[in-house]
Design a protein around this motif. Structure first.
Motif, short mmCIF file in Angstrom:
data_model
loop_
_atom_site.label_atom_id
_atom_site.label_comp_id
_atom_site.label_asym_id
_atom_site.label_seq_id
_atom_site.Cartn_x
_atom_site.Cartn_y
_atom_site.Cartn_z
N ARG A 85 5.00 8.72 88.67
CA ARG A 85 6.44 9.39 87.73
C ARG A 85 7.22 9.87 89.04
N PRO A 86 8.80 9.81 88.57
CA PRO A 86 9.64 10.80 89.70
C PRO A 86 8.64 12.32 90.16
N GLY A 87 8.45 13.23 89.33
CA GLY A 87 8.44 14.63 89.42
C GLY A 87 7.38 14.99 91.12
N PHE A 88 6.02 13.84 90.87
CA PHE A 88 5.64 13.55 92.06
C PHE A 88 6.47 12.93 93.77
N LEU A 89 7.17 12.16 93.41
CA LEU A 89 7.92 12.34 94.64
C LEU A 89 8.75 13.34 94.75
N ASP A 90 9.53 13.86 94.02
CA ASP A 90 10.35 15.19 94.75
C ASP A 90 9.19 15.69 94.67
N LEU A 91 8.16 16.40 94.66
CA LEU A 91 7.23 18.04 95.11
C LEU A 91 7.34 16.75 96.54
N PHE A 92 6.28 15.42 96.55
CA PHE A 92 6.17 15.55 97.96
C PHE A 92 7.17 15.56 99.05
N LEU A 93 8.14 15.26 98.61
CA LEU A 93 9.98 15.42 99.35
C LEU A 93 9.88 16.73 100.02
N ASP A 94 9.85 17.80 98.76
CA ASP A 94 10.00 18.43 98.78
C ASP A 94 9.12 19.48 99.66
N TYR A 95 7.79 19.61 99.70
CA TYR A 95 6.68 19.76 101.11
C TYR A 95 6.75 19.39 102.62
N LEU A 96 7.65 18.58 102.56
CA LEU A 96 7.39 17.47 104.24
C LEU A 96 8.78 17.84 104.29
N TRP A 97 10.02 18.00 103.28
CA TRP A 97 10.91 18.90 104.06
C TRP A 97 10.89 20.42 104.59
N LYS A 98 10.04 21.20 103.79
CA LYS A 98 9.40 22.28 103.82
C LYS A 98 9.29 22.60 105.59
N LYS A 99 7.73 21.38 106.08
CA LYS A 99 8.00 21.69 106.65
C LYS A 99 8.38 21.18 108.04
N ILE A 100 9.70 20.34 107.95
CA ILE A 100 11.19 20.18 108.41
C ILE A 100 11.58 21.95 109.23
N GLU A 101 11.98 22.59 107.72
CA GLU A 101 12.64 23.71 108.09
C GLU A 101 12.28 24.46 108.77
N ASN A 102 11.18 24.75 108.52
CA ASN A 102 10.54 26.03 108.95
C ASN A 102 10.44 25.91 110.31
N PRO A 103 11.11 26.69 111.25
CA PRO A 103 10.47 26.69 112.73
C PRO A 103 9.39 26.93 113.54
N ASN A 104 8.64 27.83 112.36
CA ASN A 104 6.94 28.29 113.22
C ASN A 104 6.56 26.84 112.53
N THR A 105 6.68 25.86 112.26
CA THR A 105 5.62 24.65 112.48
C THR A 105 5.52 24.15 113.69
N PRO A 106 4.51 23.79 114.37
CA PRO A 106 4.59 23.11 115.10
C PRO A 106 5.17 21.47 114.88
N SER A 107 6.17 21.78 116.75
CA SER A 107 7.53 20.78 116.21
C SER A 107 6.58 18.83 116.58
N ILE A 108 5.66 18.47 117.09
CA ILE A 108 5.09 17.50 116.48
C ILE A 108 4.83 17.26 114.67
N VAL A 109 4.52 18.04 113.71
CA VAL A 109 4.15 17.88 112.86
C VAL A 109 5.72 17.88 112.24
N ARG A 110 6.72 18.66 112.37
CA ARG A 110 8.09 18.81 111.59
C ARG A 110 8.18 17.57 112.19
N GLN A 111 7.90 16.92 113.54
CA GLN A 111 8.78 15.16 113.93
C GLN A 111 7.92 14.45 112.71
N ALA A 112 6.54 14.33 112.21
CA ALA A 112 6.05 13.77 111.43
C ALA A 112 6.12 13.99 110.37
#
Length: 612
Positions: A348-375
């Motif tokens: 379902r498209p909703g699960f794709l949106d949820l996963f993308l949102d999860y990944l995006w929050k990893k990127i924009e959080n400066p407290n997340t390790p750099s290697i995880v943000r890049q992944a």
């Protein structure tokens, strides 16, 4: 001797006193009857009648079978009870339940014995069909007995689940064990999740951890080399060597007669063979089998009775996302296991949106390790590029968010003393830039052919990104940069070649010193250590489930209405012509512009078919 015991199937003889008396004498220091009891129970050919008699007495004595009788319990747990009559099996299960309820000290040993029943022997190579069916039936019966026993113990002893996971981890077969052993063990663990649902996340996490271990031990290049070697051997077997000027007319006629049939059937036959045949590399074959089991399990949970269940899918998605965060995301350059998230996001498209949102929050959080943000940036790029189920609106929304974040980052770096190209300082920034380039390369036709697509592409203001002082074209993967530069130049969206040429002239070889003290000259063509999580899937059997959902690299089609191509051979020619558009454009660059390679295996730009 205390008499003989008759049974309907014959007579059996047992020696020694009653079990209760034997245990009491053992406590007083008399081991004679105790040792005799152990000896009789150790007999691999013990009769069902004798075993049934012993089990009935042992059940009545479980209250006194404390830790000091551990040797006796160990012998009882080694009995091949599943091979005996139904009456013996039922009595043995009842004994196990009584034992763990009265003496919880034996719970771990009992669980280990039961789980090891899932570790069956490898499949014989020269087994006939009748023997195979009989063996399968016996294995199925054994597995059913084990699951029934586990359910009974879990019902009586509530603390069983907390002991079950450590024991399961200890019993899990080593990755180089026979693939059939791995298959049976994993399938039975997934059955356990049905009657112990609170352990589902932990069981899935354990299985995926073991699969990750296999995945990193068989890199993409190793799998490709194994498959290519097999294909080469097959081709060599088909080569016909002829004497100079001598041709066998009969052979030529025979080949001509079957050529037409082969041409019609080759496409289907080759695809079917690739789907059904095992992988040549043993570890790759094991991974393929396990991936197929996991993907089928995901589908079955989300589609009970062949109908999609949104609530069941939500719960499973939460479990898989936690597993992805703990196990998969921190693992660099695994090739196949992460596709379980790709798969569930297609339901379902909703699960794709949820996963993308999860990944995006990893990127924009400066407290997340750099290697995880890049992944996380790599996963967003690969998912938006490779999934057929991603709608155009999601692709544009993803590009908008990524471009906005990059522009804000550039604004923050203006006037800063760190405003220069450095992967260590700006790793997440370069990974997000590469994600933008990668998505645009894969989806440029879909974007530009849509209404107002060219205006949208120019509105992204990609020129500002590529000309910024942080110079992402210098750091991003050369293959991605080259393809991005060619496409944006073709549509006049951005002009990258001036920056690329300046970067090429500024490349200085890096000299590093080894542990031995010697120096070596290196040129790092992948400073970001980039990888593309959803590169073409190489495994055969599990790949069948993913192929309809996977977006291949299509290139840029030739605009020739008069040319109509059909058939597999024509498609291959079309692919070459599409690819030549990019390479030919580089040959027409002005003097002074250094042409760069437009093809690299890693991003999969030239992979025309899934799983190759």
């Amino acid at each position: 001797m205390h008499g003989k015991e008759a049974s309907t199937s014959g007579k059996s003889v047992r020696f020694g006193g009653k079990v209760a008396e034997t245990l009491a004498e053992y406590k007083q220091g008399n081991r004679n009857d105790y040792d005799l009891l152990i000896h009789q129970l150790s007999d691999p050919d013990i009769k069902s009648a004798s075993l049934l008699s012993w089990l009935q007495e042992l059940r009545r004595a479980v209250t006194v079978m404390s830790k000091e009788f551990e040797s006796l319990v160990a012998i009882i747990l080694r009995v091949r009870w599943e091979k005996h009559d139904t009456e013996v099996v039922d009595e043995y299960r009842a004994f196990l339940v009584d034992l763990v309820s009265a003496q919880t000290v034996y719970l771990r040993s009992v669980l280990k014995m039961l789980l090891r029943k899932f570790l069956i022997s490898p499949e014989p190579k020269d087994e006939n069909e009748e023997d195979k069916n009989k063996r399968k039936e016996n294995e199925t019966t054994c597995f059913r007995h084990v699951h029934t026993s586990l359910q009974m113990i879990i019902k009586i002893v509530p603390m069983t689940p907390q002991f079950l996971m450590p024991v399961t981890s200890d019993c899990f077969p080593f990755m180089r064990k026979d693939v059939y052993i791995q298959e049976c063990f994993v399938k039975n663990l997934l059955i356990v999740t049905q009657y112990v649902p609170r352990l589902r996340q932990k069981i899935l996490e354990l299985i995926i951890e073991k699969m990750i271990l296999i995945d990193v031990h068989v890199p993409r290049t190793v799998i490709e080399e194994s498959e290519d070697a097999e294909d080469s051997e097959g081709e060599m077997e088909d080569v016909m060597f002829e004497m100079d000027g001598v041709v066998d007319d009969t052979m030529v006629e025979h080949q001509c007669n079957i050529q037409e049939e082969d041409d019609e059937e080759d496409k289907v036959t080759d695809d079917d063979k690739n789907c059904l045949r095992p992988m040549k590399h043993p570890l790759a074959n094991t991974l393929d089998v396990l991936m197929k089991i996991i993907l089928e399990y995901i589908y079955d949970i989300c589609h009970p009775n062949a109908e999609f269940d949104i609530e069941a899918t939500k719960e499973l998605y939460r479990h898989l996302l936690l597993i992805f965060e703990h196990v998969v995301l921190p693992t660099h350059a695994c090739c196949h296991v992460q596709f379980f998230m790709f798969y569930i996001c297609t339901f379902r498209p909703g699960f794709l949106d949820l996963f993308l949102d999860y990944l995006w929050k990893k990127i924009e959080n400066p407290n997340t390790p750099s290697i995880v943000r890049q992944a996380a940036a790599s996963y967003i790029a690969s998912l938006l590029s490779r999934s057929k189920t991603v709608p155009m609106s999601t692709i544009k929304a993803g590009l908008d968010v990524l471009v906005t974040w990059v522009n804000r980052y550039i604004d923050c770096q203006d006037g800063s003393t760190k405003s220069y190209a450095d992967v260590n300082l700006h790793g997440p920034f370069y990974s997000v830039c590469q994600a933008i380039f990668y998505i645009f390369v894969f989806r440029h036709k879909l974007i530009l052919e849509s209404e107002k697509g060219l205006a949208y592409a120019k509105g992204l203001n990609l020129e500002r990104i590529i000309t910024s002082r942080l110079n992402p074209l210098k750091v991003c993967l050369p293959t991605v940069v080259s393809m991005f530069a060619t496409i944006t130049r073709n549509y006049e969206v951005a002009f990258c070649y001036t920056v690329i040429e300046r970067n090429n002239r500024a490349i200085i070889p890096v000299v590093s010193q080894t542990q031995c003290g010697s120096s070596s000259q290196l040129t790092n063509m992948n400073p970001l250590d980039s990888f593309f999580p959803f590169d073409p899937y190489l495994l055969h059997m599990s790949g069948v489930l993913l192929e309809p959902l996977y977006q291949k690299w299509e290139g840029q089609q030739v605009n020739d209405d008069k040319e109509q191509l059909s058939g597999e051979d024509d498609n291959d020619e079309e692919e070459e012509k599409e690819y030549s558009l990019y390479t030919d454009k580089e040959s027409m660059l002005p003097l002074g512009i250094t042409p760069t390679s437009a093809m690299c295996v890693s991003p999969g730009f030239r992979f025309a078919s899934f799983g190759t």
